[in-house]
Structure formats: C-alpha cells, structure tokens
Design an enzyme around this catalytic site. Structure first.
Site, PDB file in Angstrom:
ATOM      1  N   ASP A 152      -4.172   0.974   0.027  1.00 14.63           N
ATOM      2  CA  ASP A 152      -3.918  -0.449  -0.230  1.00 14.63           C
ATOM      3  C   ASP A 152      -2.419  -0.665  -0.449  1.00 14.63           C
ATOM      4  O   ASP A 152      -1.623   0.268  -0.314  1.00 14.63           O
ATOM      5  CB  ASP A 152      -4.739  -0.934  -1.436  1.00 14.63           C
ATOM      6  CG  ASP A 152      -4.424  -0.117  -2.689  1.00 14.63           C
ATOM      7  OD1 ASP A 152      -3.436   0.658  -2.676  1.00 14.63           O
ATOM      8  OD2 ASP A 152      -5.167  -0.246  -3.686  1.00 14.63           O
ATOM      9  N   GLU A 176      -2.219   9.594  -6.634  1.00 13.64           N
ATOM     10  CA  GLU A 176      -2.064   8.314  -7.317  1.00 13.64           C
ATOM     11  C   GLU A 176      -3.196   8.126  -8.324  1.00 13.64           C
ATOM     12  O   GLU A 176      -4.368   8.127  -7.972  1.00 13.64           O
ATOM     13  CB  GLU A 176      -2.093   7.177  -6.280  1.00 13.64           C
ATOM     14  CG  GLU A 176      -2.068   5.789  -6.903  1.00 13.64           C
ATOM     15  CD  GLU A 176      -2.266   4.681  -5.869  1.00 13.64           C
ATOM     16  OE1 GLU A 176      -2.387   4.994  -4.667  1.00 13.64           O
ATOM     17  OE2 GLU A 176      -2.307   3.513  -6.287  1.00 13.64           O
ATOM     18  N   ASP A 189      -3.818   5.556  -2.440  1.00  8.34           N
ATOM     19  CA  ASP A 189      -4.855   4.661  -1.940  1.00  8.34           C
ATOM     20  C   ASP A 189      -4.400   3.930  -0.687  1.00  8.34           C
ATOM     21  O   ASP A 189      -3.202   3.732  -0.469  1.00  8.34           O
ATOM     22  CB  ASP A 189      -5.232   3.623  -3.005  1.00  8.34           C
ATOM     23  CG  ASP A 189      -5.988   4.256  -4.162  1.00  8.34           C
ATOM     24  OD1 ASP A 189      -6.547   5.366  -3.960  1.00  8.34           O
ATOM     25  OD2 ASP A 189      -6.009   3.663  -5.254  1.00  8.34           O
ATOM     26  N   ASP A 197      -0.614  -1.191  -3.194  1.00  6.70           N
ATOM     27  CA  ASP A 197      -0.020  -0.373  -4.251  1.00  6.70           C
ATOM     28  C   ASP A 197       0.215   1.049  -3.756  1.00  6.70           C
ATOM     29  O   ASP A 197       1.253   1.649  -4.010  1.00  6.70           O
ATOM     30  CB  ASP A 197      -0.943  -0.329  -5.473  1.00  6.70           C
ATOM     31  CG  ASP A 197      -0.751  -1.562  -6.344  1.00  6.70           C
ATOM     32  OD1 ASP A 197       0.097  -2.412  -5.973  1.00  6.70           O
ATOM     33  OD2 ASP A 197      -1.447  -1.678  -7.369  1.00  6.70           O
TER      34      ASP A 197
END
Ligand code: TTJ
Length: 652
Positions: A514, A439, A512, A516
């Site tokens: 998180d 990513e 990541d 997203d």
C-alpha cells in the site's frame, strides 16, 4: 573588420589514405560511437561558422537510404582555387587531412579537442559524399566517392571537381550529405536518440541557434519525424531543463559571464531542495564528464566567496567555522561552459580538462561575478535561500559525522542495545545470510516464526517514525531503526563503507503493498542509495514480494502476485474458488508468509539495481521531493514494484 579568408589560408598537414587504414586513430572506434563521430565532424564546422557570427540555423536530416545531411546558413566553404594546391577550397576541406579553418587561430577563435580531425575524415570513411555551397547567388557542387583503384579500395576520391551548377539561389551556406561506409563501420545505423541528445545540447550551449533534426526513416501521420531546438536563454534554459523535475529555491537560474586571458566563461546555476550536486561542464562545446581545472576553479570560488559573504552578511558569526565546499553545493545545479585555445584533455576517458590556466581564469571570473551579484541588494532573497540551505547542509554533515562516530564506537565496544530488536541468524556466513527488514512489529513477529533461523535474520521496523511525509535524510539517519540497520549490516556508511564487513549478502525489504509500504520502501532505498550505494550496485538489495491474492478452493490454496496471475489462477481452479486480497503482511500467518515470500525455493524477489547514478538520483528525488507533479507522474509510470521486473530466484 572581419579578416579575409580564402583557400590559401587552409593549412594542409598530411594526406588522406591513412584514415581508412587506421580509422581508430582518427575517430577512436569503428563502432556506433565512431559512426556518430564522423557526423559531429561535419556539425562542428557549422557550429563554428555560426559562433563566429555567420548564420543561425543548422538542419540535420537522416535520409531513408541511411545517408545523413547537414546544412547551415553560414558563408559557405570557400570556392576559390587554393594558390599552391590548385584545387578549390571545398576540395581542400574534404580531401586534405587536418585542413579546415578551425586550425587557423586568426580566423577561428577556438579549436575543438575531441573532434577537430576535419571533414576529410568523414569523406574518407564514406561510400559517397555530396557538397553544395550556396554563395554569390548560385549553387556550387562537388561529389566524392569510394573507388577501387588498382585493387585497393580508396575513400573520398574526387568524382568531379567543384562546379558552378548555374542553379540560382538567394541562399547562403553549406550543405553536405554522406553515406557512411558499411565496410568500415560495424553499424551504419544512425541513432535518432543519440543525435537528438547532442543536437539539443548544442542548442542549449549556443543560444539563439536553431537546430532541426528530421528522420525520414520514421513517419508519423505520413510526415517524417522532425524536431527543433532553439533556446533563447542558452545555458539558463539548460539549467531550467535539468531542474524540471525538482523544486528550485528561486525562480530563475543565475547567469554569470566573463572573459580573461582569452578564456571565456559562461555559468548558469540554480539551487533546488535536492541533496546532491549536479555540475555539468563543457570546453568549446565538448562535454567534460570527468570535470577538470575549470570545474575546480568554479568550486573553489564558490566556497571562498560564499564563506566570505556568509560572515559579511551575517549568516555566520565571526567565530563560526567556515562551511565546506560540499555544503554550498548541496542542491546546486550548474552548467559551466568555457571557451579557450590549446585544450588539453586528461583522465580515463579523456574528458577531464587539464589546462591549469583554466582554473585560474574561472576561479577569478566566477569569484568576481558571484560577489558582484550578491552585492546587489535586490538579490538578497536569493542569498537568504542559498545560505539557509548551506547552513542546513553543514548541520546534516555534522550529524552524519557524529553518527559515524557512534556507529564506530558501538562496533568497537558492543552493539547490544542497538541490535536488540534484531533477531539474528545462527550462520556466520555472510554470503548465505539474509536480512529481512519487515514493516511493522506484528508482521515482524510472523516473519520470525516463518524464517529459517539458520540463515534468515529479521529486523522489524516500527514504521511510524519513518512514515512522516518528507523526512530529511539527517532525521532519517538519527532514526533508531535506521541506526539498527547500520549496525546489523556491519559494513559502515558513506566513505567508511566496506563490503568485507557486510553481514548479510541479501538485504530484503518486506513492506505492505500500500501507500505506506511504498513510502517506507522509498525512504529505505533513499537511505541505502545515499549512504551504501555499493550495497545496491553490488546487487545485495532486494524487495520481497508478498502475494496480493489468495485463491482457495476446497483444500487447494494458491497465490497470485498481480491481476494477471490472479486471472490465470482463477481459470486453472475453475468455478467456485474463493479470492481474498491481502491488505498487508499482517494478514498472513507464518506458514503462508514462509511459503509465499520467504522460502527461497518458492518466493519471488526483485533485485534493486541502479542503472546509473543519475537515473537513481532522479528516482529518489522524484519519490522524495516536493515537486508534486513529477512524483505523481513517476508513480503512475512505475508505481507497483509488484508488477514489474519480477523474477524468480534461480536456485543453485
Ligand atoms: C567560409 O568563409 C570564411 C571562413 O569560413 C568559411 C567556411 O568554411 N565556413 C563554413 C564551413 N560554414 N559551414 C561550413 C561547413 C558546413 C558543413 C555542413 C560542412 C563543412 C565541412 C563545413
């Protein structure tokens, strides 16, 4: 007028002994499946009785001693003496193989194909069996047992013949309790969830029946566990249940019914915004997991009638090409329940209906009823929703086709442009090679520095175009990054998938920790699930696990992948250590990323597996769908890939 029915009507075909000799011939297996089979033999009798209009309730109870009982409130098994056999109807039912009203088509309309070996098989394979019949204001009773006769263990021997106990009762019905023989079965431990699932299914399939299940082996607040199933809507409620976690395109499932040539049809269906079809079918309450002629008829009628209507009602122009069956089945959830005689099963697991007359009947009946439904102007909004969905599906199909063509051409000429962003590895051994899908461009850059360029390739995802909420899969497919993945992997998509051409045997998603990141991961997995299912099935897809914490003390640096590990590391290093939480891959430098996430001797990966297609589809639709509540629920339960199922690779 009801036909008269008594003991003489019960057909007797052969004796019992053979059952204990070759149980597999009668119940398939002596494993856990066979154990439940002898329960369904009993339950089937109750379903038949109630289906014929007698009674409305079945109670199943698992007792503490491991025996199980089934009771209905039907008319009760005949108690009068069979004219030629000279024993009661009850005794006939439990001692004569293939005895039972169901094989007499005058008294019983339908006969099952899966079960239908008769209650005597249950008796033959039990340590003991007790029957009570409530009839004529009194309680009749009879018991059977397994017994040693001249050194040979027999089953289903009469302990005493049917008696009128004199116990007055207002009830009507039949009660049977039996203890499966542990010398026959590999296990005699009835499975609560197996029984629950089937009883619930039977309650859906038989509208208005109340089916209760009690498990006295399990107590909750001093009371035995008990469950009750009753569905006023029958298979309409079944469809609602199947669509519970999805967003439906119209409020109530549609119910269409009909009868032709002694074949009855019930269909309930509803569309959701999902992309897959979910057709569940039955014949005489028996699940037909491999489909068969009845399903073929349903699909044929759906395609034909909806195509005709699409033109007639102006959703398609006269010159437009017809839509394909799959376009009309995208997002379709349907339950098809057929009742007929002389059922023939085919297929690998004998769960595919073979009777050609079922195709004809269902195609005709469903076609007619569907047409009638849409002629009704008040159903116009439903037609709008279905046709809009189907036309969109056809466009997606067309886009996928074009995409495949492009991919094919690119493969045959050169795919220089498409794989431009890919930093490939030098090894030409797919079984060794790894593709990291990373990513973000900056993390991608770090990964490029951190990798072992001999066998590790890096494909950075810009992320942005993928990051929008609720991307349709066709848009995902047109996304350049996705196209890059397709050509980098080399194995093709959909029907063209060919594992021989796969360039990387490990495909590692690195995103990541998180929201997203989770979303990008979900989209990638959705894509792989839909278009390269075998890539997942064959264990090639992994989630990389960057650590969540860095713990440093003087010259020592350690990493922790979750809170529990963090606590352990802090304890090990003692006072005065410094903890930083990584917010993204970008915060790590190349050597840190290598050490924690990419080096096979140190990293941890999660292998993405598909337990079964149904569960996976659920995961995808939960993560991708619009139904907010189930999604939230799912994320709460399974949210953090980083915390669950972590495993260290075993180095060869
Ligand atoms: C009653 O008289 C008319 C034709 O059907 C007869 C009959 O046998 N009905 C019946 C059988 N209802 N319930 C059963 C039954 C229930 C249990 C629990 C077990 C067995 C083997 C049959």
């Amino acid at each position: 007028m009801a036909k008269s029915y008594d003991a003489k009507d019960i057909k007797v075909l052969e004796g019992l002994d053979a059952v204990r000799l070759r149980p597999g011939m009668y119940i398939g297996t002596t494993g856990i499946k066979g154990l439940h089979h002898i329960l369904w033999e009993i339950v089937d009798n109750c379903i038949d009785e109630i289906s014929n209009g007698h009674g409305n309730k079945i109670d199943v109870k698992i007792h503490v001693d491991g025996s199980i009982s089934v009771e209905d409130n039907g008319r009760g098994i005949p108690v009068d003496v069979h004219p030629t056999l000279g024993i009661s109807g009850v005794e006939v039912v439990f001692t004569q193989l293939h005895a039972g009203g169901k094989f007499d088509s005058d008294n019983y309309t339908y006969s099952g194909g899966l079960h239908g070996v008769g209650a005597s098989v249950t008796n033959a394979l039990s340590r003991w069996l007790v029957v009570e019949v409530y009839k004529k204001g009194t309680t009749f009773k009879m018991e059977f047992e397994s017994r040693d006769v001249d050194g040979k263990i027999k089953g289903g021997e009469t302990k005493y013949h049917l008696i009128d106990t004199g116990q007055a009762t207002k009830k009507s019905g039949t009660f049977v309790r039996f203890m499966p023989d542990d010398r026959i079965f590999e296990t005699v431990n009835f499975n609560l969830e197996t029984i629950t699932r089937r009883l619930k299914e039977l309650a859906f399939l038989n509208r208005g029946m109340t089916i209760t299940l009690t498990d006295e082996r399990v107590t909750i607040n001093n009371a035995p566990l008990s469950r009750e199933y009753y569905y006023e809507g029958g298979i309409v409620d079944f469809v609602r249940f199947l669509n519970e976690t999805k967003s439906s395109l119209f409020a109530d499932p549609i119910l269409l019914t009909g009868k032709k040539d002694n074949i009855t049809m019930e269909v309930a269906f509803q569309y959701t915004d999902a992309y897959t079809e979910n057709i569940v079918s039955y014949v005489n309450n028996i699940p037909t997991g491999e489909g068969g002629t009845h399903e073929t008829g349903l699909k044929a009628a759906l395609t034909k009638v909806l195509n005709d209507l699409a033109k007639k009602m102006g959703y398609l122009k006269e010159k437009d090409p017809a839509l394909m069956g799959e376009d009309f089945r995208e997002g379709l959830t349907a339950v098809l329940a057929v009742k007929m005689q002389n059922v023939q099963f085919e297929g690998q697991t004998k769960t595919k209906l073979g009777n050609p007359e079922a195709r004809v009947a269902i195609e005709t009946l469903f076609g007619q009823e569907l047409q009638n439904f849409f002629i009704d102007q008040k159903n116009k909004p439903i037609a709008d929703a279905i046709f809009k969905k189907a036309i969109m599906a056809s466009k997606v199909r067309e886009a996928v086709r074009k995409e495949k063509e492009i991919a094919r051409q690119k493969n045959s000429i050169e795919n220089f442009n498409l794989v431009g962003k890919l930093s490939s590895c030098t090894s030409k051994k797919p079984e060794l090679n790894e593709l990291f899908i990373v990513e973000g461009d900056s993390a991608g850059g770090t990964a490029k520095q951190a990798r072992d360029r001999y066998f590790q390739a890096i494909l950075p995802l810009r992320g942005k175009p993928l990051n929008a909420e609720k991307k349709r899969i066709d848009q995902v497919l047109l996304n350049e990054e996705i196209r890059t993945i397709i050509s980098a992997l080399g194995c093709g998509i959909g029907e063209d998938y060919n594992k021989e051409d796969l360039n990387y045997h490990k495909v590692i998603i690195l995103s990541d920790a998180d929201q997203d990141g989770a979303h990008i991961r979900a989209i990638l997995l959705t894509f792989l699930f839909r278009y390269m299912k075998d890539l997942i099935n064959e264990g090639h897809v992994y989630i990389g696990m960057p650590p969540l914490y860095k713990v440093s003390k003087k010259d020592t640096i350690e990493y922790a992948y979750d809170e529990k590990e963090l606590a352990a590391v802090k304890e090990r290093l003692g006072r005065g250590c410094n903890v930083t939480r990584y917010k993204g891959l970008g915060e790590m430098n190349a050597s840190q990323l290598k050490e924690t996430t990419m080096d096979p001797s140190k990293r941890a990966l999660i292998r993405v597996s598909i337990e079964d297609a149904a569960a996976a589809e659920n995961l995808i639709s939960v993560l991708m769908g619009d139904a907010i509540d189930p999604r939230k629920r799912y994320i709460i339960e399974h949210a953090n890939f980083n915390k669950t199922d972590k495993f260290k690779e075993v180095m060869g």
